[in-house]
Design a protein around this motif. Structure first.
Motif, mmCIF file in Angstrom:
data_model
loop_
_atom_site.group_PDB
_atom_site.id
_atom_site.type_symbol
_atom_site.label_atom_id
_atom_site.label_comp_id
_atom_site.label_asym_id
_atom_site.label_seq_id
_atom_site.Cartn_x
_atom_site.Cartn_y
_atom_site.Cartn_z
ATOM 1 N N ARG A 43 1.227 13.453 -17.670
ATOM 2 C CA ARG A 43 1.725 12.412 -17.035
ATOM 3 C C ARG A 43 0.461 11.152 -16.816
ATOM 4 O O ARG A 43 -1.199 12.074 -16.394
ATOM 5 C CB ARG A 43 2.059 13.093 -16.023
ATOM 6 N N LEU A 44 0.251 10.314 -16.356
ATOM 7 C CA LEU A 44 -0.327 9.045 -16.031
ATOM 8 C C LEU A 44 -0.033 8.553 -14.181
ATOM 9 O O LEU A 44 0.598 8.246 -14.896
ATOM 10 C CB LEU A 44 -1.308 8.554 -17.268
ATOM 11 N N GLU A 45 -0.439 8.426 -13.713
ATOM 12 C CA GLU A 45 0.288 8.173 -12.342
ATOM 13 C C GLU A 45 -1.434 7.481 -11.753
ATOM 14 O O GLU A 45 -2.093 8.213 -11.593
ATOM 15 C CB GLU A 45 0.197 9.162 -11.558
ATOM 16 N N VAL A 46 -1.373 6.081 -11.319
ATOM 17 C CA VAL A 46 -1.859 5.281 -10.804
ATOM 18 C C VAL A 46 -1.296 5.085 -9.265
ATOM 19 O O VAL A 46 -0.425 4.408 -9.261
ATOM 20 C CB VAL A 46 -2.351 4.522 -11.626
ATOM 21 N N ILE A 47 -2.243 5.070 -8.328
ATOM 22 C CA ILE A 47 -1.880 5.366 -6.686
ATOM 23 C C ILE A 47 -2.670 4.347 -6.166
ATOM 24 O O ILE A 47 -3.764 4.876 -5.949
ATOM 25 C CB ILE A 47 -1.042 6.662 -6.637
ATOM 26 N N PRO A 48 -2.914 2.793 -6.015
ATOM 27 C CA PRO A 48 -3.339 2.179 -5.138
ATOM 28 C C PRO A 48 -3.237 2.248 -3.565
ATOM 29 O O PRO A 48 -2.321 2.402 -3.084
ATOM 30 C CB PRO A 48 -3.165 0.497 -5.182
ATOM 31 N N LEU A 49 -4.713 2.189 -3.148
ATOM 32 C CA LEU A 49 -4.835 3.397 -1.034
ATOM 33 C C LEU A 49 -4.900 2.055 -0.372
ATOM 34 O O LEU A 49 -6.104 0.795 -0.866
ATOM 35 C CB LEU A 49 -5.661 4.225 -1.511
ATOM 36 N N ALA A 50 -3.989 2.118 0.358
ATOM 37 C CA ALA A 50 -4.344 0.775 1.677
ATOM 38 C C ALA A 50 -5.900 1.347 2.133
ATOM 39 O O ALA A 50 -6.473 2.654 2.258
ATOM 40 C CB ALA A 50 -3.600 0.715 2.991
ATOM 41 N N ASP A 51 -6.615 0.298 2.912
ATOM 42 C CA ASP A 51 -8.349 -0.367 3.019
ATOM 43 C C ASP A 51 -7.848 0.617 4.465
ATOM 44 O O ASP A 51 -6.595 0.673 5.222
ATOM 45 C CB ASP A 51 -8.255 -0.807 3.434
ATOM 46 N N ALA A 52 -9.251 1.209 5.087
ATOM 47 C CA ALA A 52 -8.523 2.322 6.777
ATOM 48 C C ALA A 52 -8.501 1.343 7.109
ATOM 49 O O ALA A 52 -7.863 1.897 8.228
ATOM 50 C CB ALA A 52 -10.149 3.396 6.863
ATOM 51 N N GLY A 53 -9.194 0.596 7.371
ATOM 52 C CA GLY A 53 -8.981 -0.880 8.856
ATOM 53 C C GLY A 53 -7.780 -1.648 8.177
ATOM 54 O O GLY A 53 -7.688 -2.331 9.635
ATOM 55 N N SER A 54 -6.409 -1.397 7.283
ATOM 56 C CA SER A 54 -4.631 -2.007 7.591
ATOM 57 C C SER A 54 -4.398 -1.654 8.231
ATOM 58 O O SER A 54 -3.605 -2.003 8.216
ATOM 59 C CB SER A 54 -5.221 -2.328 6.136
ATOM 60 N N ARG A 55 -4.688 -0.321 9.054
ATOM 61 C CA ARG A 55 -3.020 0.660 9.421
ATOM 62 C C ARG A 55 -3.361 0.347 10.312
ATOM 63 O O ARG A 55 -4.304 -0.151 10.942
ATOM 64 C CB ARG A 55 -4.162 2.172 9.197
ATOM 65 N N ARG A 56 -2.526 0.189 10.515
ATOM 66 C CA ARG A 56 -1.840 0.341 12.554
ATOM 67 C C ARG A 56 -1.843 1.401 12.516
ATOM 68 O O ARG A 56 -1.699 2.602 12.895
ATOM 69 C CB ARG A 56 -0.458 -0.078 12.408
#
Length: 592
Positions: free
Chosen positions: A579-592
């Motif tokens: 298994r190979l899973e790639v997960i893009p993470l959102a920037d901390a400044g874009s969180r609400r």
């Protein structure tokens, strides 16, 4: 059950055929040599003894008869067997038959040519009855040469395999023979013109030796012309012909020309500044040196022009070889000059020997330096990556390596001399006098190594600047994987594949990531929110999960999965299994 036997039978049959050819051609080669030796011995006795064949050498006659009457029929019988099998094209194109024809053609050509030229020169001056063995060898080996050339050019059974090798062997032999004899003949003429008639004129006229050398030179020139032009050696566009042309026509001829020119200049400098020896002794090496310089330059010039017509690669190789020969001469001159200067500082009283040593170094430097400058053109070095010719970096590495080896050896010699001076008898001379020769070589080798290392770094910088810059779309990668022995290599590989992203490894403590994914297609994608899966790869079977492939097989899959991912921070999960899973993470400044 019969499949393994069917698969291995062709391999075994091919091996048996190759072994059979090897044995029969080696045996045929040996039998031809034996029969030729016997026939030559019998003919020699026939020419010298008339009807009395045995005379007093019974053992020699018995050997010649055995070689002829036993080896000859066996050679003919084996040849008839081989010749019948040559109707098969596979036999004609086999490596064994080509090697046999080439080896026997070369041996017979060399023996026939040298015997014939020796026979021709034996009549110059009438030096006795030493013509019988050369005449016997000439007749026998001329027949063998004509026989094998007939087989080579047979209209129905031509031997085109290794045809360029046979032409190259003949042309190189003729060139070396003709050039060497030409130097001897021209040197003899110039020596008489410079120093007058030799003292051996009372034994035989001086021109006898010159005429003999001219006969050898003419014979070598004819052999070279025959194979280079008539047999088409110059028309073969093969790597072997290019290599031989560069090695013999450029390298060997360049050494001969530069060496002769250096000796000529050395003699002239000694005549001007160092007349400690008699004039006749000073002039002794001048004539052979002039001859070597002229003949070497002629051979070099011809092959230099021929290399230009062949291919750009051959032309570049000829320039590099010329530059290498000239640089070696100039560097050796620098080392000798340093040696002479140190000798003058240590032993001012030995002025004559020091002056001679200095003039020798200056001669080598003055001859090699300009030739290197013209061939290398140090002021016209590449300014862009596309201007760097192929082979240039190999040339730099080769010269740097050779110079480094020379420097290492000289350092060891200097160290040995130093400890010998400290531990031994101090009356054996000063320390500087003991180390001046290796120190001169060390200086020359250091200059050459430093110069080529700087050029190598310059070319590497040009090539690196010409590479397209890798656009980095990912700044940080967090990898979750099982404990691996090459985890650091995995992190370094991911960082290089992503253009320098910061890589963090998180090691799992459960059994879910017991193995890195096996090689296979990776799926990937991009998302904008945290927790969005970019790709999943499932294991093909349970056996794949039991092995742990090296990280080098996984890095290309991770790089392919990260293509097109625009997120600055990416989470990569390896395992379980493939298994190979790639997960893009959102920037901390874009969180609400």
């Amino acid at each position: 059950m019969t499949s393994p036997a069917q698969l291995t039978a062709p391999t075994a049959g091919h091996a048996q055929t190759t072994l059979r050819r090897l044995i029969q051609y080696a045996l045929l080669f040996a039998l031809v040599l034996i029969a030729a030796s016997g026939l030559s011995g019998l003919l020699e006795r026939l020419f010298t003894s008339g009807a009395v064949l045995a005379s007093t050498d019974v053992a020699g006659l018995a050997r010649s008869l055995a070689f002829t009457l036993i080896g000859g029929p066996l050679a003919l019988l084996l040849w008839w067997f081989v010749w019948r099998r040559l109707d098969d094209e596979a036999e004609r194109t086999s490596a064994g038959w080509g090697l046999y024809i080439t080896a026997m053609y070369g041996v017979s050509l060399i023996i026939f040519t040298t015997s014939f030229l020796g026979l021709a020169t034996s009549f110059i001056g009438q030096r006795g009855n030493d013509w019988a063995p050369t005449l016997a060898n000439t007749i026998v080996w001329a027949a063998i040469w004509a026989w094998h050339r007939w087989m080579w050019k047979h209209p129905k059974k031509p031997t085109v395999h290794l045809e360029d090798v046979r032409a190259v062997v003949g042309s190189v032999f003729g060139l070396l023979l003709g050039a060497g004899a030409g130097i001897a003949a021209l040197g003899g003429l110039l020596d008489v013109a410079i120093r007058g008639f030799p003292l051996t004129v009372t034994v035989e006229p001086w021109w006898y030796s010159v005429l003999r050398s001219l006969v050898w030179a003419a014979g070598g020139a004819i052999v070279w012309w025959w194979h280079w032009f008539r047999e088409g050696g110059r028309r073969f566009q093969t790597g072997l012909v290019d290599v031989i042309m560069i090695a013999v026509g450029i390298f060997a001829a360049g050494i001969t020309a530069l060496g002769g020119a250096g000796v000529v200049l050395f003699v002239l400098l000694r005549l001007a500044f160092d007349r400690n020896n008699p004039l006749n002794e000073l002039l002794e090496p001048l004539a052979p040196a002039i001859a070597a310089a002229l003949v070497g330059a002629l051979v070099w010039r011809y092959h230099r022009t021929a290399s230009i017509r062949r291919s750009p690669g051959t032309m570049r190789a000829s320039l590099l070889v010329t530059s290498a020969v000239a640089l070696a001469a100039a560097a050796s001159g620098v080392g000798v000059v340093v040696n002479a200067l140190l000798a003058a500082a240590v032993s001012p009283l030995a002025e004559g020997a020091t002056r001679t040593l200095l003039l020798g170094g200056l001669s080598s430097l003055v001859v090699g330096g300009p030739v290197w400058w013209l061939a290398w053109k140090p002021l016209k070095q590449p300014r862009a990556a596309e201007d760097i010719p192929p082979g240039r970096r190999v040339y730099h590495i080769a010269f740097f390596g050779v110079s480094a080896v020379v420097a290492l050896i000289t350092l060891l010699v200097i160290g040995y001399r130093l400890f010998e001076f400290l531990l031994g008898d101090v009356t054996g001379g000063s320390l500087l006098d003991r180390i001046r020769a290796p120190f001169g070589l060390l200086v020359a080798a250091g200059l050459v190594a430093g110069y080529h290392f700087a050029l190598w770094r310059h070319d590497r910088a040009l090539l690196a600047a010409a590479r397209p810059a890798r656009k980095r779309t990912v700044d940080a990668v967090t990898v979750v994987t099982a404990p691996q022995a090459d985890a650091e290599a995995l992190a370094a590989g991911i960082a290089e594949a992503t253009g320098g992203a910061r890589v963090t490894l998180w090691l799992r403590t459960d059994d879910g990531g017991s193995a890195l994914p096996a090689s296979g297609p990776a799926s990937g994608g991009a998302g904008t929110g945290a927790g969005t899966a970019a790709g999943d790869i499932a294991a093909g079977d349970s056996a794949a999960a039991e092995t742990s492939p090296p990280s080098g097989d996984v890095i290309p899959r991770i790089a392919a999965a990260l293509e097109g991912v625009a997120s600055r921070h990416v989470l990569v999960i390896l395992g379980p299994a493939a298994r190979l899973e790639v997960i893009p993470l959102a920037d901390a400044g874009s969180r609400r």
